[in-house]
Enzyme design. Sequence first.
Site: not given
Length: 441
Positions: A266, A269, A335-336, A369, A428
């Site tokens: 990771q 990235h 996220e992961h 991924d 109404h």
Amino acid sequence: MLNRTDLRGRVPRPAELRATLPRAEVNVDAALHQVRPVVEAVRDRGVEAVLEYTEKFDGVRPATVRVPQAALDTALAELDPQVRAALDEAIVRARAVHADQRRGDVTTQVADGGTVTERWLPVSRVGLYAPGGLAAYPSSVVMNVVPAQEAGVGSLVLCSPPQAEFGGLPHPTTLAAAALLGVDEVWAVGGAQAVAVLAHGAVDTDGSELDPVDMVTGPGNVYLTAAKRMLRGIVGIDSEAGPTEIAILADETADAGHVAADLISQAEHDTLAASVLVTTSAQLADAVDAELERRVAKTKHTERVDTALRGPQSGTVLVSTVDDGLKVVDAYAAEHLEIQTANAREDAARVRNAGAVFVGPYAPVSLGDYCAGSNHVLPTGGFARHSSGLSVQTFLRGIHVIDYSEAALREVAGKVVALADAEDLPAHGEAVQARFEGDAR
């Protein structure tokens, strides 16, 4: 190598815990003032502004925004056979998972003669974004396109930044992935100007229409995210994606080499990527640090990985028990999230907050991924506490269809009037009573 936070013996309350845990700081608001002129110029001047900013930011000026079909065909024909086979497999697995997410219409009979049907209809036209900064991301093409197609979206346009190296076209692997999926509308535009032209539409240099979309999905940098925030309302968006992140909950049974390799994967990235280990074992933490020192020096993107791992967004959190570790990872809402414990499947079942959960030693994040079948466009920055990753549901809208007979309305009319009067909205109630005015005669 990793910064350490020692929470053994105590786990702070959620608010304190969220403030204590490592997290990348990305100020989207600060990027808005830089993005605003770009968005407004594209709104006012269309493709001329798009190409000006493309040349400024990407160092190349394509002849047209829309990529010619011939370029898509060529990219697919010249795609490495092994990469094509891998993409084919990723598509097959993603379709299998996402096809099962499709919702069917449901009709509920509320009363005799009164029904409510929930219809699920796809968004009509969607703009999908595939990044192209530090690397090519054909996998992001798959992850965006497959759920949109399975939802039944009728019109798709893929945006990806043009590359000077490839004559002003997006990366050929990105183009090949689009062609493989049957996407024939691809625009060579990236960043904030991509979101702006997707939202407002334009006329290309050859006179063809670049029709606006109803929704924009896909990850990107902080400037793309700022543009999505600015244009939300003109178009729908999936989420505001931040830097990627991995958290690993591990005990003494975990393999330090596996953990280190996954943290590095990771960190590869982006220098802002977050890699967090939560463990009950100080011995494992020491072993992971040793493995990181050894492996980082040998990996291709050493400098990028080293910067990410030593940054404030990455670190090791020591806890007393796996139960405490679960509280920590739920507060972090990664996220992961990998679970590498003696009872990984049972522990994973107790996780409440994560974009995706990877169970045991043979389900690394990199599998997700590419070829797990799951989607890798996931909530970051703790958003997994309240949001989901990209799915078929992202591209569907639920519409309630109310069908009541005269008798069914008459039966409930008094209650509608009572509630309308309670809210001081008498018209109404009168709208219901008007249907039965003849009853008094």
